[in-house]
Scaffold this motif. Sequence first.
Motif, PDB file in Angstrom:
ATOM      1  N   VAL A  61     -34.952  16.161 -26.943  1.00 58.56           N
ATOM      2  CA  VAL A  61     -36.395  16.396 -27.065  1.00 58.56           C
ATOM      3  C   VAL A  61     -36.811  16.318 -28.527  1.00 58.56           C
ATOM      4  CG1 VAL A  61     -38.256  18.056 -26.676  1.00 58.56           C
ATOM      5  CG2 VAL A  61     -36.408  17.830 -24.991  1.00 58.56           C
ATOM      6  N   LEU A  62     -36.057  16.962 -29.410  1.00 62.04           N
ATOM      7  CA  LEU A  62     -36.418  16.997 -30.828  1.00 62.04           C
ATOM      8  C   LEU A  62     -36.338  15.628 -31.483  1.00 62.04           C
ATOM      9  CD1 LEU A  62     -34.625  20.309 -31.879  1.00 62.04           C
ATOM     10  CD2 LEU A  62     -37.063  19.965 -31.475  1.00 62.04           C
ATOM     11  N   THR A  63     -35.460  14.769 -30.983  1.00 62.30           N
ATOM     12  CA  THR A  63     -35.351  13.422 -31.546  1.00 62.30           C
ATOM     13  C   THR A  63     -36.279  12.429 -30.872  1.00 62.30           C
ATOM     14  OG1 THR A  63     -33.455  13.003 -30.081  1.00 62.30           O
ATOM     15  CG2 THR A  63     -32.971  13.739 -32.334  1.00 62.30           C
ATOM     16  N   GLY A  64     -37.056  12.894 -29.899  1.00 63.54           N
ATOM     17  CA  GLY A  64     -38.041  12.034 -29.255  1.00 63.54           C
ATOM     18  C   GLY A  64     -37.503  11.139 -28.164  1.00 63.54           C
ATOM     19  N   HIS A  65     -36.259  11.376 -27.704  1.00 65.57           N
ATOM     20  CA  HIS A  65     -35.678  10.530 -26.667  1.00 65.57           C
ATOM     21  C   HIS A  65     -36.130  10.909 -25.258  1.00 65.57           C
ATOM     22  CE1 HIS A  65     -32.643   9.720 -29.944  1.00 65.57           C
ATOM     23  NE2 HIS A  65     -32.977   8.507 -29.546  1.00 65.57           N
ATOM     24  N   THR A  66     -36.686  12.102 -25.118  1.00 64.04           N
ATOM     25  CA  THR A  66     -37.208  12.515 -23.817  1.00 64.04           C
ATOM     26  C   THR A  66     -38.236  13.608 -24.041  1.00 64.04           C
ATOM     27  OG1 THR A  66     -36.574  13.178 -21.565  1.00 64.04           O
ATOM     28  CG2 THR A  66     -35.515  14.343 -23.374  1.00 64.04           C
ATOM     29  N   SER A  67     -38.965  13.942 -22.987  1.00 64.34           N
ATOM     30  CA  SER A  67     -39.962  15.004 -23.089  1.00 64.34           C
ATOM     31  C   SER A  67     -39.355  16.325 -22.648  1.00 64.34           C
ATOM     32  CB  SER A  67     -41.170  14.676 -22.205  1.00 64.34           C
ATOM     33  OG  SER A  67     -40.802  14.717 -20.833  1.00 64.34           O
ATOM     34  N   LEU A  68     -40.052  17.397 -22.960  1.00 61.14           N
ATOM     35  CA  LEU A  68     -39.568  18.716 -22.584  1.00 61.14           C
ATOM     36  C   LEU A  68     -39.466  18.836 -21.062  1.00 61.14           C
ATOM     37  CD1 LEU A  68     -38.839  21.320 -24.205  1.00 61.14           C
ATOM     38  CD2 LEU A  68     -41.108  22.162 -23.601  1.00 61.14           C
ATOM     39  N   ILE A  69     -40.465  18.338 -20.365  1.00 59.70           N
ATOM     40  CA  ILE A  69     -40.473  18.464 -18.908  1.00 59.70           C
ATOM     41  C   ILE A  69     -39.371  17.628 -18.273  1.00 59.70           C
ATOM     42  CG2 ILE A  69     -42.120  16.601 -18.449  1.00 59.70           C
ATOM     43  CD1 ILE A  69     -42.058  20.055 -16.724  1.00 59.70           C
ATOM     44  N   ASN A  70     -39.069  16.462 -18.849  1.00 60.85           N
ATOM     45  CA  ASN A  70     -38.004  15.626 -18.291  1.00 60.85           C
ATOM     46  C   ASN A  70     -36.619  16.188 -18.590  1.00 60.85           C
ATOM     47  OD1 ASN A  70     -39.712  13.762 -17.124  1.00 60.85           O
ATOM     48  ND2 ASN A  70     -39.761  12.440 -18.932  1.00 60.85           N
TER      49      ASN A  70
END
Length: 242
Positions: A61-70
């Motif tokens: 999430v922090l690196t932008g590879h996925t969202s929090l919900i995913n």
Amino acid sequence: MKTIAICNHKGGTAKTTTTYWLARHIATMGRHPLCIDKDSQASLTRMLHGRIDHSNAIGDVLTGHTSLINAMQACSIDPNIGLVGTDIKLNQVATYVQSRSPNHNLLARAIRAQQGIIDGPILIDCPPSADILVVNALFAADYVVIPVDPCEEAIAGMKRMGAMVAELNELADAKTQVLGCIITKANLNVNAHLDFIQEIRETIGNPFVLGVIPLRQGVDAAAKISAAYASVAHAIMDRIEA
């Protein structure tokens, strides 16, 4: 959707245990808490029976590879509790986050992107440090809860955490509020522990003390610790929903 960071600069103050039992009790109130494990030891992830794959850790999430919900997974021990877990690779992510500019608001942005989807509250289990991952947690948090065991180092860590929140509010325009502390691992039969508890109450005031969790051992320790956290969970929810 309120976010609560559970943190203390000192290790061993029961931050993970506090996060775990708060989530368990908040779930019984009809809420759907989301736990975020930001400690690379991944103790909370294990306690909640989380499973980490290539794209569902908080580092992703922090690196932008996925969202929090995913990245969120339902916990098998209670489907009302969500978890965004972690593993040892979070240490590498910390280096990446440190190199970013700005780098203090990555978690806050990830949480804001889910406004209206996650009904919270969000509980962040923080590592015993003051690194960029903790800065992200504090900037994202509406409230901070500080577990403190009865020893000088933990009290000093609590005071440093309060100062860190105040500095972040001033320098980064955060609006984080220290909700209070939870005195943990308190042996109420030991005079030294009673003296520390009294010192904490006299130093920071009784309203700041959200509860006292007695030290429990033996086969029924978990049940007794759970019972002690129940009133604390209700007190926290009453205060943040007031």
